[in-house]
Design an enzyme around this catalytic site. Structure first.
Site, PDB file in Angstrom:
ATOM      1  N   GLY A 193      21.221  13.884  11.773  1.00 13.55           N
ATOM      2  CA  GLY A 193      20.805  12.629  12.587  1.00 13.55           C
ATOM      3  C   GLY A 193      21.507  11.482  12.535  1.00 13.55           C
TER       4      GLY A 193
ATOM      5  N   GLY B 227      24.596  11.259  14.361  1.00 12.04           N
ATOM      6  CA  GLY B 227      25.148  11.016  15.553  1.00 12.04           C
ATOM      7  C   GLY B 227      26.469  11.747  15.898  1.00 12.04           C
TER       8      GLY B 227
ATOM      9  N   GLU C  74      -1.870   0.331  -7.115  1.00  8.20           N
ATOM     10  CA  GLU C  74      -0.903  -0.116  -6.177  1.00  8.20           C
ATOM     11  C   GLU C  74      -0.441  -1.551  -6.808  1.00  8.20           C
ATOM     12  OE1 GLU C  74       0.730   1.590  -4.350  1.00  8.20           O
ATOM     13  OE2 GLU C  74      -0.523   3.329  -4.374  1.00  8.20           O
TER      14      GLU C  74
ATOM     15  N   HIS D 256       2.054  -1.298  -9.666  1.00  6.82           N
ATOM     16  CA  HIS D 256       3.207  -1.309  -9.022  1.00  6.82           C
ATOM     17  C   HIS D 256       3.996  -2.499  -8.657  1.00  6.82           C
ATOM     18  CE1 HIS D 256       3.480   3.001  -8.983  1.00  6.82           C
ATOM     19  NE2 HIS D 256       2.395   3.437  -8.271  1.00  6.82           N
TER      20      HIS D 256
END
Length: 605
Positions: A210, A212, A430, A433
């Site tokens: 991916g 190019g 969360e 974190h």
């Protein structure tokens, strides 16, 4: 080089056998089948059927009489009887209202019979057979026709069809600079000949998927304004021995006829894998194809203007003979783009869609560290799809931000049924974190926190975005990352005095970093700067394998466990010191479901 011959009989042999069988069936079997449908009767029975009115139609021939009559069940059947001298036959048929006629046989010439019964069926069957075989060949890629075995199935693009230039390639400045010499040679070969310089025969483009590589090859052809041959390595290898070598010869023959030109072989590792003598019969089809490719690359002169470009994401598997000077002289890395490269790629793809005036590509580029050019093109497209979904005629910043999350974590599962207890656990996880990350000195700033589940399986996530591009990671940054991953589990232990399966991905990522610190980065005091692991397929996931004894491997596991435990204790300590903020932020996240980094820092401050 020997090419094994196919011991099977050619297709024309079976074709001729089928034609003969069909002609014999047409001559003998078909008349027998038709003959069984006509029942013979004696002349007396024929007269009785006339008197009883069963006979419907009569055909009088020289030696026999054919007629149709109703049988006992009332069904019409065909019958035949011998012809006798019966002067009253016509009167009987007339009195019984039977339709009758005299058949005078016409004798065809032997030539007409031969054409009708032999040549015509053969022509019809040959036509149908060719149509049928043609369709099979189309589905099998032309393998059924022996005359097309050596064709390379190469795609040829002329200048107007490629339409790609270096302006269409962003984020690969070093690769474009390395390929610029090839373009200049194809434009002005004379100035290189005057000084005695030779242009590289081939250039190998290596890098992750991916990035190019194919686009770069097309851009070289577009800049040079020469024909562009494109073929995949897998198209050389067929089930028939020798076909790959024949296709290589055909490819280079076409290229020399259209020189100057560019030949691009994608996924060259399919045919260019390193040869080895292990196993029986090492001279297999792939090896024959590789040998022919090496021979062809030696056999043409680069001064004629034929340049070979190839692409692969597994350069370590290629044969050494393929990489020596005189074949693929130049190796061009096509790496993942940096921050500036990602921003440039987003701008290139952004020209193809309608954008709002206040789009900040730099913010999207910072949020997509490690993304390839294909990923960034997909983000622009996802943003356009989201704009259409909400009835807008142009893309706004929120569309691109959501597109980043779609690529990273998948689509939102808005209809997912999650109990309030689980939502509360996810919210604390969360925030754990985010809080650990915010209280450390070497962590990236928190950008977004959400507890909306995603199709990737994530029940929530905390997104951190670096303020700039970082190419190196210090030991302190690695330890802070591990501690941040441990923050979710530590929050569950502190608040609920239990643990859940929600930390599975955190544990996996933390273990990878800790093991890399010990085995590859030399960040362990016990082992120091000792290589304990080697990386395989660096462009395809970077799988690693240990190169140590079993005893040392056990010590590595102990050291990794020690690092993870130390980081877990640090995360627990940070959350204990900020327990009140942990509760406040978790309740706010539970209410809002998604909060920004600014909101998080405001409450934390």
């Amino acid at each position: 080089m020997k090419i094994q011959k196919n011991s099977k009989k050619p297709l024309i042999y079976y074709y001729a056998v089928v034609i003969v069988i069909m002609m014999l069936a047409n001559t003998f079997l078909l008349p027998m089948i038709l003959k069984k449908e006509i029942s013979p009767v004696d002349y007396g029975t024929f007269l009785k059927q006339i008197e009883s009115g069963q006979v419907k139609k009569v055909e009088i021939q020289d030696n026999q009489i054919g007629f149709s009559a109703l049988n006992e069940e009332g069904k019409e059947g065909l019958y035949i009887t011998g012809r006798l001298e019966d002067p009253e036959l016509v009167n009987r048929l007339y009195s019984a209202n039977v339709t009758f006629e005299r058949i005078i046989p016409k004798e065809n010439s032997p030539l007409v019979d031969f054409l009708i019964y032999w040549i015509l069926p053969m022509v019809i069957f040959t036509f149908l057979g060719q149509r049928f075989i043609g369709k099979i060949q189309g589905k099998m890629g032309g393998m059924g026709n022996a005359m097309t075995f050596g064709k390379s199935n190469v795609k040829v693009y002329v200048e107007a069809q490629t339409g790609k230039t270096f302006a269409d390639v962003a984020g690969q400045d070093e690769a474009k600079e390395a390929l610029q010499e090839i373009v200049d040679f194809l434009h002005n070969p004379q100035k290189y000949k005057e000084i005695g310089a030779k242009v590289p025969k081939g250039a190998l483009l290596v890098g992750p998927p991916g990035t190019g590589k194919t686009l770069l090859a097309k851009a070289v052809a577009g800049e040079s304004k020469v024909p562009f041959f494109s073929i995949s390595g897998s198209e050389f290898v067929e089930m028939f021995v020798g076909m790959g070598a024949a296709r290589v010869r055909d490819l280079f023959k076409q290229a020399q006829e259209k020189s100057p030109c560019i030949v691009f072989i994608d996924e060259i590792d399919t045919i260019g894998k390193s040869r080895n003598s292990g196993g029986l019969g090492g001279n297999d089809e792939r090896e024959q194809t590789l040998n022919q490719l090496l021979t062809e690359m030696d056999g043409f002169d680069a001064d004629k203007g034929v340049v070979i470009l190839a692409a692969t994401n597994r350069p370590e598997t290629l044969d050494k003979a393929l990489l020596r000077p005189g074949r693929f002289d130049r190796r061009v890395p096509v790496e993942l783009p940096d921050l500036r490269g990602r921003e440039d790629i987003l701008k290139v793809h952004g020209k193809k869609v309608k954008l709002a005036e206040d789009i900040d590509f730099n913010a999207i580029a910072r949020a997509t560290s490690g993304a390839s050019g294909a990923d960034l093109a997909n983000i622009i497209n996802e943003g356009a799809l989201r704009a259409v979904k909400f009835g807008r005629r142009y893309i706004v910043q929120s569309d691109l931000e959501e597109a980043v999350e779609v690529v990273i974590a998948g689509y939102q599962r808005k209809n997912a049924v999650i109990s309030m207890k689980d939502k509360l656990t996810i919210a604390y996880h969360e925030i754990g974190h985010a809080l650990v990350a915010a209280k450390q000195n070497h962590s990236a700033p928190v950008h977004k926190i959400t507890i909306i589940p995603r199709t990737s399986g994530a029940l929530g996530y905390t997104m951190q975005v670096e303020e700039g591009e970082k190419v190196l990671m210090t030991k302190e940054q690695a330890l802070d990352k591990i501690a941040t991953y441990m923050g979710g589990r530590a929050a569950e232990e502190i608040v609920f005095n239990t643990i859940t399966s929600g930390a599975s991905n955190d544990i996996e990522q933390a273990t990878k970093i800790a093991r890399a610190m010990v085995t590859r980065f030399g960040m362990s005091e016990k082992f120091g700067m000792m290589a304990l692991e080697t990386v395989n397929n660096q462009y395809l996931g970077g799988d690693a394998s240990l190169i140590v004894s079993a005893e040392t491997a056990s010590k590595i596991d102990e050291e990794v466990l020690h690092i993870i435990k130390a980081c877990h204790e640090r995360a627990t300590s940070i959350l204990e010191e900020n327990k009140e903020k942990l509760h406040d932020l978790a309740k706010y996240l539970l209410e809002k479901e998604t909060i920004t980094g600014e909101e998080f820092m405001t409450i934390l401050a």
